[in-house]
Motif scaffolding. Structure first.
Motif, PDB file in Angstrom:
ATOM      1  N   GLU A   1       0.830  -1.206   0.000  1.00 26.59           N
ATOM      2  CA  GLU A   1       0.000   0.000   0.000  1.00 26.59           C
ATOM      3  C   GLU A   1       0.865   1.255   0.000  1.00 26.59           C
ATOM      4  OE1 GLU A   1      -4.048   1.060   2.303  1.00 26.59           O
ATOM      5  OE2 GLU A   1      -2.285   0.874   3.598  1.00 26.59           O
ATOM      6  N   ARG A   2       1.909   1.250   0.812  1.00 27.92           N
ATOM      7  CA  ARG A   2       2.763   2.432   0.930  1.00 27.92           C
ATOM      8  C   ARG A   2       3.462   2.736  -0.389  1.00 27.92           C
ATOM      9  NH1 ARG A   2       7.322   1.427   4.857  1.00 27.92           N
ATOM     10  NH2 ARG A   2       5.551   0.870   6.190  1.00 27.92           N
ATOM     11  N   TYR A   3       3.864   1.686  -1.136  1.00 26.44           N
ATOM     12  CA  TYR A   3       4.596   1.901  -2.379  1.00 26.44           C
ATOM     13  C   TYR A   3       3.693   1.854  -3.615  1.00 26.44           C
ATOM     14  CZ  TYR A   3       9.020   1.987   0.061  1.00 26.44           C
ATOM     15  OH  TYR A   3      10.066   2.358   0.878  1.00 26.44           O
TER      16      TYR A   3
ATOM     17  N   ARG B   1      -2.514  -3.978  -6.956  1.00 27.96           N
ATOM     18  CA  ARG B   1      -3.276  -5.108  -6.421  1.00 27.96           C
ATOM     19  C   ARG B   1      -2.435  -5.883  -5.423  1.00 27.96           C
ATOM     20  NH1 ARG B   1      -7.765  -6.666  -9.950  1.00 27.96           N
ATOM     21  NH2 ARG B   1      -7.701  -5.383 -11.834  1.00 27.96           N
ATOM     22  N   PHE B   2      -3.114  -6.344  -4.391  1.00 23.00           N
ATOM     23  CA  PHE B   2      -2.499  -7.247  -3.419  1.00 23.00           C
ATOM     24  C   PHE B   2      -3.445  -8.448  -3.309  1.00 23.00           C
ATOM     25  CE2 PHE B   2      -2.040  -9.125   0.751  1.00 23.00           C
ATOM     26  CZ  PHE B   2      -0.670  -9.156   0.959  1.00 23.00           C
TER      27      PHE B   2
ATOM     28  N   LYS C   1      -6.835   3.374  -0.141  1.00 22.44           N
ATOM     29  CA  LYS C   1      -7.579   3.053  -1.363  1.00 22.44           C
ATOM     30  C   LYS C   1      -6.679   3.017  -2.596  1.00 22.44           C
ATOM     31  CE  LYS C   1     -11.424   3.223   1.030  1.00 22.44           C
ATOM     32  NZ  LYS C   1     -12.128   2.004   1.460  1.00 22.44           N
ATOM     33  N   ALA C   2      -5.382   3.140  -2.396  1.00 21.79           N
ATOM     34  CA  ALA C   2      -4.466   3.104  -3.536  1.00 21.79           C
ATOM     35  C   ALA C   2      -4.277   1.684  -4.052  1.00 21.79           C
ATOM     36  CB  ALA C   2      -3.110   3.687  -3.138  1.00 21.79           C
ATOM     37  N   THR C   3      -4.528   0.702  -3.193  1.00 20.62           N
ATOM     38  CA  THR C   3      -4.296  -0.699  -3.536  1.00 20.62           C
ATOM     39  C   THR C   3      -5.580  -1.500  -3.378  1.00 20.62           C
ATOM     40  OG1 THR C   3      -2.010  -0.519  -2.741  1.00 20.62           O
ATOM     41  CG2 THR C   3      -2.900  -2.742  -3.001  1.00 20.62           C
TER      42      THR C   3
ATOM     43  N   HIS D   1     -12.345  -6.241  -7.695  1.00 16.44           N
ATOM     44  CA  HIS D   1     -12.366  -4.780  -7.593  1.00 16.44           C
ATOM     45  C   HIS D   1     -11.878  -4.305  -6.220  1.00 16.44           C
ATOM     46  CE1 HIS D   1     -14.468  -4.501 -11.403  1.00 16.44           C
ATOM     47  NE2 HIS D   1     -15.339  -5.404 -10.958  1.00 16.44           N
ATOM     48  N   GLY D   2     -11.518  -5.257  -5.363  1.00 19.31           N
ATOM     49  CA  GLY D   2     -11.026  -4.923  -4.041  1.00 19.31           C
ATOM     50  C   GLY D   2     -12.025  -5.286  -2.957  1.00 19.31           C
ATOM     51  N   GLY D   3     -11.522  -5.936  -1.905  1.00 17.91           N
ATOM     52  CA  GLY D   3     -12.361  -6.290  -0.770  1.00 17.91           C
ATOM     53  C   GLY D   3     -13.049  -7.630  -0.874  1.00 17.91           C
TER      54      GLY D   3
END
Length: 626
Positions: A394-396, A400-401, A436-438, A498-500
């Protein structure tokens, strides 16, 4: 030069065939007493037909095929050439207004005789050549019965005819309409149920399955009947490829337990996966493990810009790096040794490479080992490691993770499962309350065939040593899928997320472990009496039935038939701070304290108490034995 001479000889043969067909047709028409007025017509017609036929043969491409492999495509070319010659003769007959009329019967006699000579010559050459090459092998080789008298069986027989190792003596097929018939001279003697009797009658001890489109249940039944009859059962992997001539019979192998588990081939949306990965910097943690290494192999198909392999085991990292050096030298691979719990190393990796896609597969997965004496290490590796990698991603600014989870995270009864569920919650919290960047996604699936610590390699080793094969409980079952299938579905889920989301893979039907053991014993050529099964009792943290969805969860369909989305309960906003504080406490932390902490955030976690002992009692028992 040799090819030119061969083509020239075949060309001369085809011209000779015209002479035989034309002159032979005239002789037949006049009962071998050709009138003198037709002699000039015979020579005149032969000259014209030779010219027409020479052009027709070239147009039909007759000299591209090899006679020794003359087949249906070659016959089609012969028919084309004969048709052109026949039409030319028909036009001549229609326009002929001379004194000596061409017999109308030649319109039929000439093309029929021409086809017989051209096609028969090619077939005779192939028969003679195959007899010279393989005729001496007919009475040699081990007698074998083929199961399946369809197209697959026919192609398999053609291959076996050229092998000195095998001799097909009979075929069996459940299609009643084929019983009593022959395939290349070999009888189809009955259905699958008759296999034991057929093996005895023909004194055969080998069976080859030629059923590329058969259901898994049919394959399982055929294997079971053959093994029970004392036969060695073989199959040809990728029989469709064999049918297309791309796989030799040397690829034939014994039926393996993976063939009987009913996993259908996976189809994924390669276009979307390609769009997600092409040219990107991709990081895989646990890259040397069973899932991680296969994930790396699958990723290489989609042209990533840089593939970073992070692995704590030096040998595992070396192995996967060497695979890429041998098989995909075109992929830029960066092998990095490192532990996901090591924040300093992760900072170094992310600052240097700034991966855009992260697949987090590193984990401790062995349930009994993590249950006693290693519980806090399971927490540190599975939860702290996930938190460390996820926050760095997230920091970099990773896009996607993707977290690789397990079915043991559902209603967990063991430390390993509870830590994986807690790690899932970490990802869900970062998605809900992060920058919300990742995009954070979770993919959950069950056991994979042949993975490190899997039951199948363990059973194989026990069988090789003469048994017994140890099963914990007669009713225990598990879901299984192949490693490539799991890796492909992970990629598919990551591309559509899409995340989550918590993606759940379709694991099919659960398999009883005792049935798995019995099948492996029989496939190895032993009976249940020769290698016995011994029940040892459930191990620490182990449960009888695995689940893919928790009770409080519902699922939603996705466009892919083997993927669903689980809707789990929401994670409170203070969750991450509380978990960080818990993870930061100094070691050692007792197993009981670990369980208490896990139950705080994973209320569905109910520790199993069978076989669980404290480290102290286990050490005392060892001292006592010493």
């Amino acid at each position: 030069m040799i090819r030119f001479l061969r083509s020239a000889l075949v060309f001369l043969f085809d011209l000779f065939a015209v002479a035989i067909a034309w002159c032979g047709g005239l002789l037949l028409r006049f009962n071998f007493d050709l009138p003198s007025e037709y002699v000039r017509l015979a020579f005149l017609g032969l000259g014209g037909l030779l010219v027409v036929h020479a052009v027709a043969c070239r147009w039909a491409g007759l000299y591209r095929g090899m006679w020794v492999f003359a087949s249906l495509p070659d016959l089609k070319r012969v028919l084309k050439a004969v048709a052109v010659s026949g039409v030319a003769l028909l036009v001549w007959v229609a326009l002929d207004r001379g004194g000596t009329a061409i017999p109308r019967s030649m319109i039929v006699l000439y093309p029929v005789l021409l086809l017989l000579v051209m096609g028969g010559g090619r077939a005779a050459w192939r028969m003679w050549k195959e007899h010279r090459l393989y005729g001496g092998l007919i009475a040699q080789g081990k007698p074998v019965v083929i199961v399946g008298a369809g197209r697959g069986g026919a192609m398999l027989m053609r291959e076996l005819e050229r092998s000195p190792d095998w001799r097909v003596v009979a075929l069996v097929d459940d299609d009643l309409g084929k019983w009593g018939m022959e395939l290349f001279g070999i009888p189809i003697v009955g259905g699958l149920g008759a296999l034991p009797e057929v093996l005895r009658e023909f004194k055969a001890s080998h069976v080859i399955l030629a059923m590329p489109s058969a259901a898994t249940e049919t394959l399982r039944r055929a294997t079971d009947i053959g093994v029970r009859a004392g036969a060695h059962v073989f199959t040809v992997p990728g029989l469709e490829e064999l049918m297309n001539g791309r796989v030799s019979i040397s690829a034939m192998r014994p039926v393996e337990i993976e063939d009987l588990l009913g996993r259908e081939p996976v189809s994924i949306d390669t276009e979307n996966v390609q769009a997600m990965l092409a040219g990107r910097t991709v990081l895989v943690t646990g890259a040397g493990g069973s899932i991680g290494s296969e994930l790396c192999r699958q990723l290489s198909r989609f042209e990533p810009g840089i593939l970073i392999l992070l692995e704590s085991s030096e040998f595992a990292l070396y192995s996967v790096e060497q695979w890429f050096a041998r098989n995909r030298p075109d992929v830029r691979v960066v092998p990095l040794a490192g532990d996901v719990k090591d924040g300093v190393r992760l900072e170094e990796v992310f600052s240097a490479w700034a991966p855009q896609i992260v697949f987090h597969a590193a984990a401790y997965k062995h349930v009994p080992l993590m249950e006693v004496g290693n519980a806090w290490q399971a927490v540190r590796n599975n939860v702290l490691g996930t938190l460390q990698v996820a926050t760095h991603a997230e920091r970099y600014g990773a896009e996607r993770f993707v977290f690789i989870s397990t079915d043991k995270a559902v209603n967990p009864t063991n430390v390993m499962g509870a830590t994986k569920r807690l790690a899932e919650m970490v990802c869900e919290a970062l998605h809900s309350f992060g920058t919300k960047a990742t995009q954070f996604e979770v993919v959950r699936f069950g056991n994979v065939l042949g993975s490190t610590g899997s039951v199948i390699p363990k059973f194989a080793e026990q069988i090789a040593h003469g048994g017994p094969v140890t099963v914990t409980h007669p009713e225990i079952n598990r879901y299984f899928m192949s490693i490539p299938e799991a890796a492909q579905l992970v990629l598919q889920a990551s591309a559509m997320g899409h995340g989550g989301e918590v993606f759940v893979l379709d694991m099919g039907e659960p398999v009883k472990i005792v049935d798995l053991a019995r099948n492996m014993i029989r496939l190895s050529g032993y009976s249940d009496d020769e290698i016995r099964i011994e029940f040892t009792g459930l191990r620490p943290g182990e449960k009888l039935y695995e689940e893919l969805l928790a009770d409080a969860e519902a699922t939603m369909e996705t466009p892919h038939p083997k993927l669903r989305i689980a809707r789990s309960r929401s994670v409170p906003e203070a969750f991450l701070d509380e978990v960080r504080e818990w993870l930061s406490q100094p070691a050692p932390v007792s197993d009981d304290d670990v369980r208490s902490g896990l139950k705080r955030w994973v209320p569905e976690y109910v520790p199993a108490n069978h076989g669980v002992k404290s480290v102290e009692s286990g050490q005392a028992q060892v001292r006592e034995q010493v």
